[in-house]
Design a protein around this motif. Sequence first.
Motif, PDB file in Angstrom:
ATOM      1  N   LEU A 317       0.719  -1.308   0.012  1.00 19.20           N
ATOM      2  CA  LEU A 317      -0.140   0.024  -0.035  1.00 19.20           C
ATOM      3  C   LEU A 317       0.831   1.357   0.040  1.00 19.20           C
ATOM      4  O   LEU A 317       0.626   2.169  -0.773  1.00 19.20           O
ATOM      5  CB  LEU A 317      -0.937   0.054   1.201  1.00 19.20           C
ATOM      6  CG  LEU A 317      -2.089  -1.084   1.169  1.00 19.20           C
ATOM      7  CD1 LEU A 317      -2.757  -1.276   2.542  1.00 19.20           C
ATOM      8  CD2 LEU A 317      -3.134  -0.627   0.232  1.00 19.20           C
ATOM      9  N   GLU A 318       2.061   1.395   0.779  1.00 19.23           N
ATOM     10  CA  GLU A 318       2.831   2.461   0.883  1.00 19.23           C
ATOM     11  C   GLU A 318       3.519   2.529  -0.614  1.00 19.23           C
ATOM     12  O   GLU A 318       3.788   3.737  -0.940  1.00 19.23           O
ATOM     13  CB  GLU A 318       3.947   2.241   2.090  1.00 19.23           C
ATOM     14  CG  GLU A 318       3.376   2.324   3.319  1.00 19.23           C
ATOM     15  CD  GLU A 318       3.110   3.691   3.517  1.00 19.23           C
ATOM     16  OE1 GLU A 318       3.820   4.910   3.580  1.00 19.23           O
ATOM     17  OE2 GLU A 318       1.880   4.070   3.962  1.00 19.23           O
ATOM     18  N   ASN A 319       3.634   1.698  -1.278  1.00 17.62           N
ATOM     19  CA  ASN A 319       4.152   1.733  -2.608  1.00 17.62           C
ATOM     20  C   ASN A 319       2.986   1.798  -3.695  1.00 17.62           C
ATOM     21  O   ASN A 319       3.160   1.390  -5.045  1.00 17.62           O
ATOM     22  CB  ASN A 319       4.911   0.432  -2.916  1.00 17.62           C
ATOM     23  CG  ASN A 319       6.582   0.496  -2.158  1.00 17.62           C
ATOM     24  OD1 ASN A 319       7.158   1.535  -2.815  1.00 17.62           O
ATOM     25  ND2 ASN A 319       6.642  -0.199  -1.343  1.00 17.62           N
ATOM     26  N   ASN A 320       1.946   2.382  -3.301  1.00 14.70           N
ATOM     27  CA  ASN A 320       0.861   2.760  -4.149  1.00 14.70           C
ATOM     28  C   ASN A 320       0.162   1.297  -4.862  1.00 14.70           C
ATOM     29  O   ASN A 320      -0.342   1.660  -6.136  1.00 14.70           O
ATOM     30  CB  ASN A 320       1.223   3.477  -5.169  1.00 14.70           C
ATOM     31  CG  ASN A 320       1.469   4.978  -4.691  1.00 14.70           C
ATOM     32  OD1 ASN A 320       0.734   5.242  -3.547  1.00 14.70           O
ATOM     33  ND2 ASN A 320       2.824   5.532  -4.973  1.00 14.70           N
ATOM     34  N   HIS A 321       0.139   0.070  -4.259  1.00 11.83           N
ATOM     35  CA  HIS A 321      -0.414  -0.878  -5.050  1.00 11.83           C
ATOM     36  C   HIS A 321      -1.872  -1.177  -4.356  1.00 11.83           C
ATOM     37  O   HIS A 321      -1.747  -1.312  -3.214  1.00 11.83           O
ATOM     38  CB  HIS A 321       0.391  -2.343  -4.784  1.00 11.83           C
ATOM     39  CG  HIS A 321       1.709  -2.327  -5.546  1.00 11.83           C
ATOM     40  ND1 HIS A 321       1.675  -2.631  -6.657  1.00 11.83           N
ATOM     41  CD2 HIS A 321       3.014  -2.008  -4.873  1.00 11.83           C
ATOM     42  CE1 HIS A 321       3.041  -2.668  -7.045  1.00 11.83           C
ATOM     43  NE2 HIS A 321       3.774  -2.250  -6.072  1.00 11.83           N
ATOM     44  N   VAL A 322      -2.814  -1.175  -5.232  1.00 11.00           N
ATOM     45  CA  VAL A 322      -3.902  -1.543  -4.534  1.00 11.00           C
ATOM     46  C   VAL A 322      -4.808  -2.502  -5.418  1.00 11.00           C
ATOM     47  O   VAL A 322      -4.529  -2.498  -6.818  1.00 11.00           O
ATOM     48  CB  VAL A 322      -4.912  -0.405  -4.589  1.00 11.00           C
ATOM     49  CG1 VAL A 322      -6.469  -0.452  -4.220  1.00 11.00           C
ATOM     50  CG2 VAL A 322      -4.367   0.633  -3.801  1.00 11.00           C
ATOM     51  N   SER A 323      -5.593  -3.522  -5.046  1.00 12.70           N
ATOM     52  CA  SER A 323      -6.060  -4.397  -6.033  1.00 12.70           C
ATOM     53  C   SER A 323      -7.534  -4.060  -6.345  1.00 12.70           C
ATOM     54  O   SER A 323      -8.265  -3.363  -5.577  1.00 12.70           O
ATOM     55  CB  SER A 323      -6.205  -5.729  -5.100  1.00 12.70           C
ATOM     56  OG  SER A 323      -4.855  -6.026  -4.819  1.00 12.70           O
ATOM     57  N   GLY A 324      -8.086  -4.615  -7.697  1.00 12.52           N
ATOM     58  CA  GLY A 324      -9.611  -4.356  -7.836  1.00 12.52           C
ATOM     59  C   GLY A 324     -10.300  -5.403  -7.303  1.00 12.52           C
ATOM     60  O   GLY A 324      -9.934  -6.310  -6.619  1.00 12.52           O
ATOM     61  N   LEU A 325     -11.729  -5.028  -7.094  1.00 12.09           N
ATOM     62  CA  LEU A 325     -12.775  -6.218  -6.622  1.00 12.09           C
ATOM     63  C   LEU A 325     -12.912  -7.223  -7.698  1.00 12.09           C
ATOM     64  O   LEU A 325     -13.553  -7.985  -7.252  1.00 12.09           O
ATOM     65  CB  LEU A 325     -14.181  -5.238  -6.577  1.00 12.09           C
ATOM     66  CG  LEU A 325     -14.137  -4.583  -5.384  1.00 12.09           C
ATOM     67  CD1 LEU A 325     -15.565  -3.720  -5.617  1.00 12.09           C
ATOM     68  CD2 LEU A 325     -14.194  -5.075  -4.087  1.00 12.09           C
ATOM     69  N   ASP A 326     -12.267  -7.264  -8.826  1.00  8.61           N
ATOM     70  CA  ASP A 326     -12.081  -8.207  -9.815  1.00  8.61           C
ATOM     71  C   ASP A 326     -11.070  -9.377  -9.483  1.00  8.61           C
ATOM     72  O   ASP A 326     -10.806 -10.156 -10.142  1.00  8.61           O
ATOM     73  CB  ASP A 326     -12.178  -8.030 -11.165  1.00  8.61           C
ATOM     74  CG  ASP A 326     -10.903  -6.749 -11.400  1.00  8.61           C
ATOM     75  OD1 ASP A 326     -10.314  -6.526 -10.527  1.00  8.61           O
ATOM     76  OD2 ASP A 326     -10.723  -6.807 -12.755  1.00  8.61           O
ATOM     77  N   MET A 327     -10.322  -8.929  -8.400  1.00  9.33           N
ATOM     78  CA  MET A 327      -9.047  -9.776  -8.196  1.00  9.33           C
ATOM     79  C   MET A 327      -9.503 -11.332  -7.895  1.00  9.33           C
ATOM     80  O   MET A 327     -10.557 -11.614  -7.205  1.00  9.33           O
ATOM     81  CB  MET A 327      -8.240  -9.308  -6.713  1.00  9.33           C
ATOM     82  CG  MET A 327      -7.710 -10.171  -6.122  1.00  9.33           C
ATOM     83  SD  MET A 327      -6.663  -9.257  -4.794  1.00  9.33           S
ATOM     84  CE  MET A 327      -7.875  -8.780  -3.586  1.00  9.33           C
ATOM     85  N   LEU A 328      -8.835 -12.136  -8.563  1.00  8.18           N
ATOM     86  CA  LEU A 328      -9.002 -13.643  -8.313  1.00  8.18           C
ATOM     87  C   LEU A 328      -7.937 -14.212  -7.714  1.00  8.18           C
ATOM     88  O   LEU A 328      -6.638 -13.897  -7.547  1.00  8.18           O
ATOM     89  CB  LEU A 328      -9.050 -14.340  -9.786  1.00  8.18           C
ATOM     90  CG  LEU A 328     -10.320 -13.906 -10.665  1.00  8.18           C
ATOM     91  CD1 LEU A 328      -9.932 -14.252 -12.030  1.00  8.18           C
ATOM     92  CD2 LEU A 328     -11.530 -14.359 -10.084  1.00  8.18           C
ATOM     93  N   PRO A 329      -8.242 -15.521  -7.046  1.00  8.21           N
ATOM     94  CA  PRO A 329      -7.193 -16.337  -6.488  1.00  8.21           C
ATOM     95  C   PRO A 329      -6.309 -16.887  -7.359  1.00  8.21           C
ATOM     96  O   PRO A 329      -6.802 -17.255  -8.477  1.00  8.21           O
ATOM     97  CB  PRO A 329      -8.227 -17.060  -5.279  1.00  8.21           C
ATOM     98  CG  PRO A 329      -9.328 -17.446  -6.347  1.00  8.21           C
ATOM     99  CD  PRO A 329      -9.530 -16.202  -6.845  1.00  8.21           C
TER     100      PRO A 329
END
Length: 337
Positions: A317-329
Amino acid sequence: MRYSTILGIESSCDDTSVAIWYKGKILANVTAGQDVHRQYGGVVPELASRAHQSNIIPTLEKALKTANIAENEIDAIAVTQGPGLVGSLLVGLNTAKGLSIALNKPLIGVNHLQAHIAALFIENPEPAFPILVMLVSGGHTQLILVRNYTETEVIGTTLDDAAGEAFDKAAKLLGLPYPGGTHIEKWAQSGNPQAFSFPQATVQGLNMSFSGIKTALLYFLQKESKNNPDFLTENLSDICASYQQSIINYLTSKTKKAIKDFKPSSIAIAGGVSANRKLRKTFQEIAQSNGLNCIVPSFEYCTDNAAMICMAGYYLLENNHVSGLDMLPYPKNNSNR
Ligand code: KG4
Ligand code: ZN
């Protein structure tokens, strides 16, 4: 520090865990195990996902209560995305997605192996880099050079079974319950580690192999039981101590080679097998004799836990990574993640 409070969820295998990280401190790390697998000698995927479903909400509630944090105080949600059992991962992922929608807070998918490494920073926020990490879990065994909080390089890996698997499969042969490592360690305490010897796999460089040692144990037991049907019960402590020692010797020899090749400032162990007391002591001795710092996480951060998911999530998060709600396992490890 843009995020003050991170909720982490781990459900990749058979532990349902929820943790709360607040400004660099773990306020809660609540884990519900699954006894249902004990009788099968290994994790049964379908039973694991069902148990996660019953455990996840009570574990979440308990973590919030322990941390004394209200849901609306959470700034971000970190969750294990893979590798792991897909049905198990889905329970954590869907819970995290639901929380992200309900609270309107960012979601971050975390790689489980990166999280085992991030677990090292919970109690050592400013370690001496580079760190040579022996990551030994039930599904993976890797030697990793950790250059900084987010930059890692795999410099050696098992070509077949993981070290934890070698413990689990041996336990099954010895009639001990799952997870094998803890039970073999218990029996080993009163045994002689030099009583028997099991051959080490000859794999060049820093790669490793653990499938041969369990086969060697199988043939050894078959041979000895022919002469004495009670051999196993009469010698269980010595067999466990010798088997455990063989795995430790193998991990030690690869670690010493990697120290020579890469000259790290610190060495560390991570993953479930790093809960093994003899292995922990051995790593401390290696560090001392080479003049290196040694990082051995507390027991609760060795086996699967959500505190390490919070920690890995924090750096992403501190490196600006965010996932979308479409993220799959994802079931298998992918070094690009
Ligand atoms: O990291 P972990 O909790 O789950 C995975 O990501 O796989 O590791 C579980 C593994 C199991 O194979 C278990 O037998 C092993 O860690 N383990 C141990 C000990 N405690 C757990 N192995 C040796 N000695 C222990 N004390
Ligand atoms: Zn793990």
